[in-house]
Structures are given as structure tokens and as C-alpha cells.
Write a protein that holds these residues in place. Sequence first.
Motif, PDB file in Angstrom:
ATOM      1  N   GLY A 142     -40.200  67.012  40.042  1.00 22.48           N
ATOM      2  CA  GLY A 142     -40.040  68.428  40.348  1.00 22.48           C
ATOM      3  C   GLY A 142     -38.686  69.021  39.984  1.00 22.48           C
ATOM      4  O   GLY A 142     -38.300  70.050  40.524  1.00 22.48           O
ATOM      5  N   VAL A 143     -37.948  68.358  39.072  1.00 21.77           N
ATOM      6  CA  VAL A 143     -36.643  68.900  38.689  1.00 21.77           C
ATOM      7  C   VAL A 143     -36.855  70.132  37.799  1.00 21.77           C
ATOM      8  O   VAL A 143     -37.603  70.074  36.828  1.00 21.77           O
ATOM      9  N   VAL A 144     -36.208  71.222  38.131  1.00 23.94           N
ATOM     10  CA  VAL A 144     -36.371  72.454  37.353  1.00 23.94           C
ATOM     11  C   VAL A 144     -35.542  72.338  36.071  1.00 23.94           C
ATOM     12  O   VAL A 144     -34.402  71.867  36.099  1.00 23.94           O
ATOM     13  N   CYS A 157     -44.439  73.042  47.330  1.00 27.82           N
ATOM     14  CA  CYS A 157     -44.612  71.794  48.096  1.00 27.82           C
ATOM     15  C   CYS A 157     -45.095  70.635  47.232  1.00 27.82           C
ATOM     16  O   CYS A 157     -45.039  69.488  47.642  1.00 27.82           O
ATOM     17  N   ARG A 158     -45.611  70.919  46.063  1.00 28.44           N
ATOM     18  CA  ARG A 158     -46.112  69.910  45.119  1.00 28.44           C
ATOM     19  C   ARG A 158     -47.369  69.181  45.583  1.00 28.44           C
ATOM     20  O   ARG A 158     -47.734  68.167  45.002  1.00 28.44           O
ATOM     21  N   ILE A 200     -51.536  67.925  36.050  1.00 26.60           N
ATOM     22  CA  ILE A 200     -51.050  69.254  35.681  1.00 26.60           C
ATOM     23  C   ILE A 200     -49.872  69.594  36.587  1.00 26.60           C
ATOM     24  O   ILE A 200     -49.879  69.277  37.769  1.00 26.60           O
ATOM     25  N   GLU A 201     -48.836  70.213  36.003  1.00 31.11           N
ATOM     26  CA  GLU A 201     -47.649  70.558  36.788  1.00 31.11           C
ATOM     27  C   GLU A 201     -47.645  72.053  37.050  1.00 31.11           C
ATOM     28  O   GLU A 201     -47.249  72.846  36.202  1.00 31.11           O
ATOM     29  N   ARG A 218     -29.133  64.396  44.421  1.00 28.21           N
ATOM     30  CA  ARG A 218     -29.601  63.141  43.831  1.00 28.21           C
ATOM     31  C   ARG A 218     -30.106  63.355  42.409  1.00 28.21           C
ATOM     32  O   ARG A 218     -29.826  62.558  41.533  1.00 28.21           O
ATOM     33  N   HIS A 219     -30.864  64.415  42.195  1.00 31.24           N
ATOM     34  CA  HIS A 219     -31.520  64.570  40.884  1.00 31.24           C
ATOM     35  C   HIS A 219     -31.043  65.770  40.080  1.00 31.24           C
ATOM     36  O   HIS A 219     -30.795  65.669  38.891  1.00 31.24           O
ATOM     37  N   GLU A 220     -30.998  66.925  40.716  1.00 34.63           N
ATOM     38  CA  GLU A 220     -30.891  68.137  39.912  1.00 34.63           C
ATOM     39  C   GLU A 220     -29.467  68.416  39.424  1.00 34.63           C
ATOM     40  O   GLU A 220     -29.280  69.128  38.453  1.00 34.63           O
TER      41      GLU A 220
END
Lengths: 270, 675
Positions: free
Chosen positions: B258-260, B349-350, B360-361, B514-516
Amino acid sequence: MHAVVLLKQILDWELPPRKFRIDQETKRPPDGLAPALLGPFEQNALELAIQLKETGVVERVTALLAGPPGAADALRKALAVRCDDAVHIVVEAPDLHDPSQTAELLLAAIRRLEPPELVLAGRQAGDWDHGQVGHLVAERLRWPVLGLVWQVERIDGRLLAWRSGVYGSEQFAVRLPAVMTVTSHSSLRLRMGNVMDLMAANRKPITTWTPEELGLGPEELAAAGRLELADVWVPEVERHCELIEAEDPAEAVAALLDRLEELKLLKRPA
Amino acid sequence: MNDVLAAEATREVQWEVTTAMVVVMYASMGIALLVFGYGIWRLFRVWRLGRRAAVWNRLGARLRRMLAAIAQATVLRRRLPGFMHALIFYGWWVLLGATCVVFIDHDLGLRIMQGAFYLVFQSLIVDLFGALVLLGLGIAFYRRYVMRPQQLEHREPADALLLGSILLIVLTGFALEGIRIAATDDPWANWSPIGAVTSLSLGRLANDAALTRAYPWFWLTHLLLWHVLLAALPFTKFVHVFTSPLNVFFSDPGPAKGVVEPTDFTAEAVRLGINAPADMTWRQLFSLDACTECGRCEAVCPAHAAGKPLSPKRVILDLRDGIRAAGANAGPLAGGVIAPEALWACTTCRACEEVCPVAIEHVPLIVGMRQNLAMEQAAVPTRVGEMVANLEAREHPFRGASSGRTDWMEGLPVQELDSIEEAGDLDVVYWIGCAAAFDERAQQIARALVSVLLHAGVRFAVLASKERCTGDPARRTGNEYHYDLLARSNVETLEGAGVTRILTHCPHCLQQLRHEYRAFGGRYEVVHHSEFVSSLIEQGRVRLAPGARERVTFHDPCYLGRYNDVFEAPRRILDVLPTERVEMPRSRSESFCCGAGGGHAFYEDDDGGEKISGIRAREAAATGATTVVTGCPFCLTMLESGARTLTAEQGPPLRARDFVELVADALDSKGSGPA
Ligand code: SF4
Ligand code: SF4
């Protein structure tokens, strides 16, 4: 038609009251206490100016501000919502204690600009609440002034302005040139602006003038002032909290009424 | 054995079929292939409108995901429709395989349809799988026309035609087999049990001569139906037989979820989100054609459940249809093809992505369109605008907050991080986040965590007033420009302070740090307080006093669970506390959002409809728990407000707490300090 909108940055009004302090030396809140932000009524005035540009009532809008170097942020914001020009009169302090001095500075700058036909200002600065600058500028220009305006339209070639009056809204036909001070209204919430304009605003030049360049050195400025801030302090508020214990709401209300009567804050009919 | 699996065993192909019929069959096949090719080319034209996308990295992970999808792993997570799909899917491949065998044997002249292979595969297995397809089709018809679940897309007559033609293909196939067995006295008939049964029943209906005359017509119908299906494929949702596995391969293989995608604001022509097909990557355009219209995403969507005008399925299908119809000129997509109310209703919320069998995203599309609404059209809900103005002015999203950033730590012996040297001596830097700074309820989480850290002798410090909002609420509402500024200044602060190891109690901060932030050069080891406290407990550094048992249920925050795969750590903690843990029907990766994500904590709409938080609180109360425990300050606020809407009939009053508050309550004060 050219319009000038007068802006001011003030201390963040959401600063929790218990954090507010005054530096006795400068008679102002100390620097860095909270961010300085474009005042709420100035935001309304800016929004009205932009709306007038969108509806074709005015062709050009210049944002004008007297304040410290950091106050340029407010002018960037004005450019980001599509003001055409921004002029910054750089003074060291966030404001001058006497609104007459501020008015004098703004007036000197207005006289240097392409002559405007409309000057918009916030109804009052949200910090000291003098509510004078718009009126003082009008007086010096010998223009009519209309206070607490929240909407302006051109209808049948006439400029009509709506203002909040004591008994409700009033509508005035206005002959230009004129000064208006703007009040808050749901239609005057400052827009967000799109990112292209925001980025463009960061590249646009801001004209800066010093008071001296405007012919208002320390002496002239002092001469323009009639008021001196003798003292300023934060009033002490004493708070006392008492919890009423009770089993259920009915009992709580009865106990609360008893206690309020005991404190002589209320008297129940016998 | 040998005479059972006789080497000479085989059967006739195109038995009793006239040359004219064969010609018709090949002609129709030719036409079908042409139509099919044209259909694929039309789709291809749309995919080509998209921007570049990276799809060849992490090949191993991609292949694994694709194989799992082909093995129907996600599909089977939903029992009845999963079973139905698996039956049709596997059966179909076997039948297709059988057709290929005929082609190789008959058309290419390679005699493979013989002997044991013929008997075991081409007869027995194919027969059984044909029956399974029939069973699957039966379930499909029953579901579509009798059960009629609301999430299913209804496109009549196309749906009936598709299902009907598959059914007819299988039935005519069995009829062909039956006739041939009956009329030729096939000595290996028992290898085709269904065919044998069919032959018996057909034998009662008509004599051999009539059956033999009917055979070629069945044969032609069988094959023509095949061709119709093939030709229709790229024009219907059936195209998913190709696009779905490929889409799973192309989809984001992780590990970060879910990283933009960052926006390059220094580019000559800055792309501000998604408003036209050209703003999407080709992979996003391709994914629209992978949708099977199954509606699983809609069934799990919290916004949809609360009656908001959003269905993730509709987002995908409306984009697909809008773009198919207008091509490059389709648009405006943001606020046009997809209504702004739908876009703003998403909590990011994914759940939809987690459940989608073809990967599909949805969220990147929704956030992309929000970016356009926010940054290009400057059209955001009033409260989103106010939240962004607040971020711009005060670097936190809580408008009207009555506290300052460091109020929560008044009276606590918490160290402020001043220099890089200090950072080296620390176990972790505790990132507070805006919620615990500006929201009075959430401040208690930070105070509770600090008491646990002090108890366990953890060396930690905070950044205090040097922290800014991580930018998550700006990013999720599409205000990427403001996010970008905040992210960059936070990375600068963290670098300047030499921070490498971060502890946070906020899953949204966790996702960012952590990710973005990696895209901005920020690489840190970041732990959620559930992982951290759980390891402290494991190391024996937390002494707990016994207490009264309490029945609790854990609500998985979306950004902790579905985004970061942390499911067990908080449960491990609850299990060593004096609690009886029960699970809600929807938990772990299937957790139902609290309603706060995607910036909704700051603009929960008051449309008078049911609130997502209310639905979740009801679900928690129904477990009989008296406390719903979570690990996110936003979930906490939402669940508390949801709990307030519960009526007396729905159970006893429900409390909402962060698990670390329970840990803090249970600390054995006599044994404070490291064990
Ligand atoms: S992310 Fe959640 S709220 Fe948004 S569409 Fe998907 S399921 Fe619905
Ligand atoms: S997006 Fe995925 S889950 Fe939703 S309908 Fe399409 S295939 Fe099904």
C-alpha cells in the motif's frame, strides 16, 4: 479595476491559553511561542478579493502586508490563491503598537502602487482586535469606508455590498473608490488553491520595501503615532474543579442544584 | 493389467462427420479467432495508453503469487463461490487439454490418443472433470439465479449466455460421447462412466441409426459453441481467464504494502494524480480488464457496508467501461467517471485488495484520483481542507487541539533527544505521533507505554517538539504536495538526530517511517509497540501482577495488520495478561476497519447514516467481551465513539483500550526495574 487587500500575520490563535505569555520587554508574546499565521479576517478579505476577481468585478488584486521577514509566508499564500502581486513592507516587529503607524505605512505603499479603486481589509486583526487600520487608511485617503462586509457584487453597473448590521444584513450601493473591512462568513472561507498555483507562487517575486524607502524612517513613524502601549499582561484566571458524586443522573442534578445554591450562584423559588 | 489398459484402445475422431461440416467448423474457427484477435487488440490499445510500470523486479515473489492464484488460493477463501469456481476452473483446463489432445492426434497426425493415456486421461479423467464442471455450473446457476447475492454483478443476457454456453458445451460433449459409445459398441466404454450412462439413456430414447445421424450435428453444435465462447471472450468478463493470472504477476509483490507512489514535483510537467487514462500506469489499465466482477471487494468494504456511496467493484468496472468507451479521451475520471463522494468515502483499509482473487489494487486508484481532486481541482471536502490548512500552519492535523506537542509527557521522566551521540546510547527513539500529542484520550497510550518502558529499563528518548506529522493524513487524502514537505522535513530531522531505531504506537506512523519514507531517503528499523512490548515480555523484562480476568477481543488495525502483517504480537501480549481473549468473526487479515483510515479520523461524515465505527463496536460487543482492545490511537477513538452508540440490547457497556494500557495496569509495581 485594481484592488488592494491588506494582510497581517498573527500569533496562532489555537495556542492553548495557558501557554500564552507576554514578554514584558517587548510587550509582545515572545518569538517562537507559536507559529505566525495569516489572520482569520484577513483570510476572509483575501477570499473576497479573489472572488471579486473571478466574477470580473476587479481585474487585478495586490496583496499588501507590513510585517517581519517571516510574514512573507502570508503573501505566498495570497499568490497561491491567484493574487496578481504581493508587496511586503518589512518591519522588524510583528506589528506596531499604534494602528495609526501601521495605517501610515500601508498608505505610503498604496500611494506607490497602480492607483486602486477598492481597498479590502480584515475587520480587525485577530490578535489585538483594534479594528482601526481599514478605517484609518480610508480616512487618510478621504474615501468612504464600509465595515463588516461579507459579499460584494456588481449588479446593473452598480457595486452592491452586503454587511452584517445590528438588526441583520444590510445592503449598500457603493460609489468607488472605497475601503471595505471584511467580516467572517461561510462563503468567505479561504480556499485551498491548487498545487500548480502553489508551486508557481513560490517562484513569483514579492516586492519588498523598507519603511525608509517609503519615506517613513523611525522619526516619521514615531511622529505618526499618538498611542503608547503602557502595560500589557495576561489576566490571572483561577480555576477550581469540584466533582459531584451521585448514584444516578437525578440525584446528580439535585446535588448540583444544592451546591450552586450554596455558592449563591442560583436561587430556586421557594 | 495389459489387456485392461489395451494398447490399441482409442476412439474415432470426427466420426460420421461430413466434409462440408468440417469445412464449416474450420471456417467458424477462423472467424472466431479473428474476432478474438480483434477483441484482444482493442484491449491492448487501451493498455498502451498507460505510463510505464515496473513489473519485472522480485520475479520469484511474482511467480509464487501467480502460481498461488492459479491454484485458486485466494478464490477458495470464500467457500461456496470458491468451490464453484475451482470446479469450473480445473475442469475447464482438463477439458481444454482433451481438446488439444484431439487436435494433436487428429490434425497434427501425432497419434497420442491411444492406449493407457487414452483410457486414463482422455476417457476417465476427462469424464470425471466434465462432471465436476457440471456440478460447478449447477452451483453457479443456483447462486446467480436463486441465492442472488447482492454483490454479484448482473449483466443479463450476457451472464446467462456465458454460463449457458459452457453448460451446453459440456452437455453436447457428453452427448457426443454417449452416442458414439452406444452406436459403436465401444469396448472401453467403462472408462468413460458418464459417457456410458449417457449412452444407456440415449439408447432408450432412439435407435442406433437415428443416433448416428444426430451425431455430426451434436459435433458441429459442440464446436460452434466453443467458437462463440472464444470470440466472446475479450468482450466479456471471461477475458479474465488470461488477464487474471497475468495481473497477479504484474501486481505489487511487496513486501511493503500500500505504499503510495511519490509525485515528482520537480518534473517539467508534474502529474497531479489520476484524471485521464494516461495518468495511470499500463499495469493499472490492464488490471481493470482482470476483474471477474465477483463482488468480493464490495462485500467486505466498510464504506459500502455503512451505506456510503462507494463500491470498490464499481470503481474498477466504471473506470474500465468509461475508458473502454472513450479511450484516451475518457475523463475526467476523478470526480467525473468516479463520483467525488465515492472517492472520499474510502478509508484505504485495503480489505478489498486483500480479498480480491485477482490482486486488483483499488486503493492506489482511489488515492490517485483523490490526488487529482486535491491538487489539481482543489476540490476537497471542507474538513479535509481544514485539516490540510492545519497541517500547513501547525504541522499536525488536529484542528482546535487544546494541547501542545509535549503536554502528554508533563511529569514523566522522559528524555528529549538532543544530539547524535545520545542517539547511539539508546535502545529506541520513541516516535509519539500527533494523536498522542494532541488527542487527550490517546495521550494515555503514550503515558502507559512510557510506564512500561521505564519498568523494563528501556533506554529511550523522544524528539518532543521536533516531531511533525508524518504526513499520512495528507497523503491518504491525496494532498501529496503537503505530504512531501512533511516527509522531507521529518527525514531531515531524523537524519540530523542520527536516529536508526524507532518505536511507535501508531500504525499509520509505522507505515510511514518503516516503508513510505524510504522514497525520501529515510531508512530506519521501526517497531510497533506490540512487537516491542511482546519481545520485552519474552525477555522477562516485564513483571505482571495477577488480576481479575476480563473478557477482551482484539480489533486488528488495518495499518498494523493488512498493511504490516502484525497480527500475533498483540495477541501474544493479551494472552499473558489476566484476560480471556475471544475473536470477532472478522479478524486478522479480514478485520473490518474502524472507519478512521484514509484521513477519515479528520472528516468522518455526518450524513446521518450508520457509522463504520458503530458496526465494528456492535461486532465487538456481540462476542461478549467487555473491552475491545486495539493497537492504534485512531482505532481507539473510533471504537470508543462506536461503543457509545450501542444500545442496552446490544450488550453491557463496551470499553475501548490500547493493549499497552492493560499492560501498564497489570505491571507488578513491587518488581519494577529490569528483572
Ligand atoms: S480500501 Fe476499504 S474502504 Fe476503500 S474501497 Fe477498499 S474496502 Fe472499501
Ligand atoms: S475487483 Fe477483484 S474482488 Fe472486486 S469484483 Fe473485481 S475481481 Fe472481484
